[in-house]
Write an enzyme that holds these catalytic residues in place. Structure first.
Site, PDB file in Angstrom:
ATOM      1  N   TYR A 180       5.329  54.672  94.882  1.00 49.38           N
ATOM      2  CA  TYR A 180       6.480  54.127  93.473  1.00 49.38           C
ATOM      3  C   TYR A 180       6.115  54.643  92.570  1.00 49.38           C
ATOM      4  O   TYR A 180       4.671  54.570  92.785  1.00 49.38           O
ATOM      5  CB  TYR A 180       6.626  52.306  93.770  1.00 49.38           C
ATOM      6  CG  TYR A 180       7.183  52.483  94.711  1.00 49.38           C
ATOM      7  CD1 TYR A 180       8.843  51.627  93.978  1.00 49.38           C
ATOM      8  CD2 TYR A 180       7.005  51.958  96.408  1.00 49.38           C
ATOM      9  CE1 TYR A 180       9.902  51.816  95.658  1.00 49.38           C
ATOM     10  CE2 TYR A 180       8.482  51.169  96.951  1.00 49.38           C
ATOM     11  CZ  TYR A 180       9.607  51.577  96.433  1.00 49.38           C
ATOM     12  OH  TYR A 180      10.440  50.994  97.231  1.00 49.38           O
ATOM     13  N   ASP A 193      -1.715  46.097  94.622  1.00 46.59           N
ATOM     14  CA  ASP A 193      -2.370  47.764  94.309  1.00 46.59           C
ATOM     15  C   ASP A 193      -3.214  47.310  93.346  1.00 46.59           C
ATOM     16  O   ASP A 193      -4.035  49.189  92.895  1.00 46.59           O
ATOM     17  CB  ASP A 193      -0.904  47.709  93.435  1.00 46.59           C
ATOM     18  CG  ASP A 193       0.005  48.662  94.500  1.00 46.59           C
ATOM     19  OD1 ASP A 193      -0.009  49.160  95.275  1.00 46.59           O
ATOM     20  OD2 ASP A 193       1.436  48.930  93.686  1.00 46.59           O
TER      21      ASP A 193
END
Length: 752
Positions: free
Chosen positions: A457, A372
């Site tokens: 997410y 990420d």
């Protein structure tokens, strides 16, 4: 005016007076609002030296940007839709000062470190990425290329993050090269048209070897919660060139079948030789619109006597705690110079990385490994919703970021800070035997929170400060699972969660940097555990018993201190000082990791080097300014030759005895999606973190000095002297509360 109207007006005036008297009487009996001002003074004063860790201000971002634009030899652009073939200022961020210089400054012995910024430029025109350091702020005059110094290698242009400018070109490419040539298929399969589109969800990494930039893009239905609405249509695009005219389609996937070209798919579809997807309108499983009307509001947090913490600029004071905080665009939440009762415990506690590895039958997700920070963790910290994401009465902080934009962007209320009753006592005892009494302490703690919505997410990051000197860093995951289209054989990789939708098995790993300074910077890494030993019972020499015994060890090298997930790990791990507490034990802080992580990617996989930090539950290394982060912005897009390979931090196997130590802690969870992940994954049970607990650091539990302590004996249950709960119902600003009563002593043991 006639008499009827006159008397009617008089009557209305009298009624108004009577109603006002009644309302004044009613509201005068109500308690006033609780004061927002604290009743008791803070235990410390704010210190501007914390600003050495402060994120760049809006003005500083602009000053750095303008400085870069003035450097004609760099020929950079700040236009958000700059072409990949041009030079684009992608990121501006604070350069953290060197630790040794900072400690000298903080401890009043040295000059203030020069304030600097790091600037990332994607030099598309030259085929490489550069990082520059710019200083001094706020009026920069100098810059230098720090790429080789920082990474020990050049950074190829294909390692860059996809920018807004590149996305604009990709969407245009799909429209011209794919959608316009498959109109019949798209209409019949997805009702695609002017008013109904397909949304792109890209998979990573972008290829299978260094230099690749070949991305599988899964197209999702154009509804809310796109991530659990796969269409069954995916396209592989080669966008390796910085010139979009050289991009091409290298494969397609439709309803479980592979095709080499758009034309091949079109011809076979029109000939009826492929298994077709037939459009049907169906309910959206991803909708988060409420299905039930609200009834009554749930429990709320309020401060009866004002907030017991204070936020000034980037520093927080809370009871015995003080610390500085910030939010990195790349790595997210971080705190610095964490002190308890004025003594530094943690120099830096920060989020480093978040990783997910997926299993699937569909092409993109087969190789999907999301790292990420490669797109930015803190980049996606948006405004928090008052009363849902954080308590209504929390303090909310704005942040500014400059990443893939033309100007610094303000993110309102993107950090929240609040004191919170954790819902259980921190400690308590009811004395049933002999000296009957009750003593307890509510577990009130300070929480610093941000939530980052990275693609599907949402990660909730909490740093929690407890009254017993403990600090916790944790994450909980929510948001949407990343689902794929259900094809034959899919159930080996997850569960069916909706019509033609597979919830794919995947791992979650998160990495924290824990730079503890326990009574200074000269520390050791220790482990404690237990073993059963067979001992002779002293009063029965012929009788033996197996009893638990303390086992203590010390790890003296980085390789010894690299503790893998699948190895038996001692249950107590400590960063310790050679200084002792009153009882002669080394002062230490324990690293207590809680995690149910899945298996790490095998090291035989070429991509594993980009996530090698995830091999270890805990790895302790000697502090180096050159080993500042466990990952990098570039690891996602060049996993095969990563700019930062954490395993190299350990390879040199340096001595860690009586050194400045950093613990790199990995926690996470294995996620096998199930029906209850629709529409959203819940935070309950989906998380992990690390608790930093004092272990012989103090001479006793420091919370013994907390003003929240409650104590009473039989006959003094309703006294307010040592029990504020007894008088809470009489507080002038309290809500309507039941009077405090206690009858627990009626059931105690009696021996007479």
């Amino acid at each position: 005016m006639n008499s009827v109207v006159k008397w009617l007006l008089i009557l209305l005036a009298l009624l108004s007076v009577v109603l006002n008297i009644i309302l004044i009487g009613i509201y005068s009996k109500r308690s006033p609002k609780c004061s927002s001002q604290r009743v008791h003074p803070l235990r410390a004063k704010h210190d501007d030296r914390s600003l050495v860790f402060a994120d760049l201000s809006q003005e500083e971002y602009m000053q750095v940007q303008q400085y870069m634009l003035r450097q004609k030899d760099l020929d950079v652009s700040t236009n958000q839709i700059t072409l990949p073939s041009e030079n684009f200022v992608f990121l501006i961020e604070l350069s953290l000062p060197k630790k040794a210089e900072t400690l000298l400054y903080l401890d009043s012995k040295g000059p203030k470190p020069v304030r600097k910024a790091t600037v990332v430029v994607f030099h598309g025109a030259k085929g490489y990425i550069k990082e520059y350091e710019v200083w001094p702020l706020p009026d920069p005059k100098y810059h230098k290329d720090i790429t080789m110094e920082k990474y020990g290698t050049e950074l190829p242009i294909n390692g860059r993050t996809v920018t807004v400018g590149e996305y604009v070109q990709l969407f245009s490419f799909f429209e011209i090269q794919v959608f316009s040539k498959l109109e019949k298929l798209l209409k019949e399969s997805f009702d695609y048209g002017p008013h109904k589109k397909l949304n792109a969800f890209e998979q990573m990494p972008r290829g299978v070897r260094s230099g690749d930039r070949n991305t599988w893009v899964a197209f999702m239905k154009d509804v809310s919660g796109i991530y659990i609405n796969p269409s069954g249509f995916e396209v592989l695009v080669n966008h390796q060139s910085v010139n979009s005219s050289e991009w091409k389609v290298e494969g397609l996937f439709y309803n479980g079948q592979y095709f080499s070209t758009v034309e091949e798919l079109r011809l076979k579809y029109e000939a009826g030789t492929v298994r077709k997807i037939v459009y049907k309108d169906s309910p959206n499983p991803g909708s988060l619109k409420p299905r039930t009307k609200p009834l009554q509001i749930g429990p709320q947090l309020f401060y009866a006597e004002g907030k017991r913490f204070s936020v000034s600029q980037n520093q927080v004071l809370y009871l015995d705690w003080s610390f500085a905080f910030g939010l990195s665009s790349l790595t997210g939440m971080r705190v610095f110079d964490v002190r308890f009762k004025g003594e530094r415990i943690v120099y830096e506690l920060s989020v480093q990385e978040a990783l997910s590895v997926y299993g699937s039958m569909t092409p993109g997700s087969i190789i999907t490994k999301f790292i990420d920070s490669g797109i930015g963790i803190g980049r996606y910290a948006h405004e928090l919703v008052r009363g849902v994401d954080c308590p209504h009465e929390a303090v909310y902080i704005d942040t500014y970021r400059y990443i893939d934009t033309a100007v610094p962007v303000r993110f309102r209320n993107s950090i929240c800070i609040f004191e919170h009753n954790m819902g259980q006592p921190l400690r308590r005892h009811f004395s049933d035997f002999f000296h009957h009494s009750y003593g307890g302490l509510v577990n009130s703690a300070l929480v610093v929170r941000t939530i980052t919505a990275i693609e599907n997410y949402d990660y909730m990051w909490d740093f929690v400060f407890y009254q017993n000197g403990a600090v916790e860093a944790k994450v909980h995951a929510t948001g949407y699972i990343s689902a794929t289209y259900l094809v034959d054989g899919s159930l080996k990789y997850g569960h069916k969660v909706a019509d033609k939708v597979l919830g794919n098995i995947h791992t979650h790993f998160v990495n924290f940097k824990v730079d503890l300074d326990v009574s200074g910077v000269k520390n050791v890494f220790q482990a404690k555990d237990m073993k059963y030993v067979n001992v002779s019972v002293p009063w029965l020499p012929n009788h033996h018993a197996m009893i638990p015994q303390l086992v203590e060890t010390q790890m003296n090298t980085e390789k010894e201190a690299a503790l893998r997930h699948n190895a038996k790990t001692p249950r107590y791990l400590h960063i310790a000082s050679n200084r002792t507490n009153r009882w002669g034990h080394q002062r230490s802080y324990r690293l207590q990791v809680y995690s149910f992580a899945g298996d790490h990617l095998p090291e035989s996989e070429a991509e594993e080097k980009a996530m090698s930090w995830a091999r270890y539950k805990v790895a302790v290394t000697k502090h180096k300014d050159s080993e500042a982060t466990s990952s990098s912005l570039y690891n996602q897009n060049d996993m095969w030759s990563p700019a930062v390979d954490f395993s190299k931090f350990i390879e040199d196997n340096e001595n860690i005895e009586n050194e400045d130590l950093v613990a790199w802690v990995t926690a996470g969870f294995l996620h096998i999606p199930h029906a209850e992940d629709i529409p959203n994954t819940v935070t309950v049970g989906n998380g992990g973190g690390v608790l930093l607990r004092p272990h012989n650091y103090f001479d006793e539990d420091p919370s013994v000095n907390s003003p929240d302590a409650v104590y009473f004996e039989p006959g003094s249950e309703d006294s307010c002297e040592n029990n504020r709960m007894a008088c809470l119902a009489q507080e002038t600003c309290s809500p309507v509360l039941e009077p405090f009563t206690y009858h627990g002593f009626e059931g105690v043991m009696k021996f007479t």
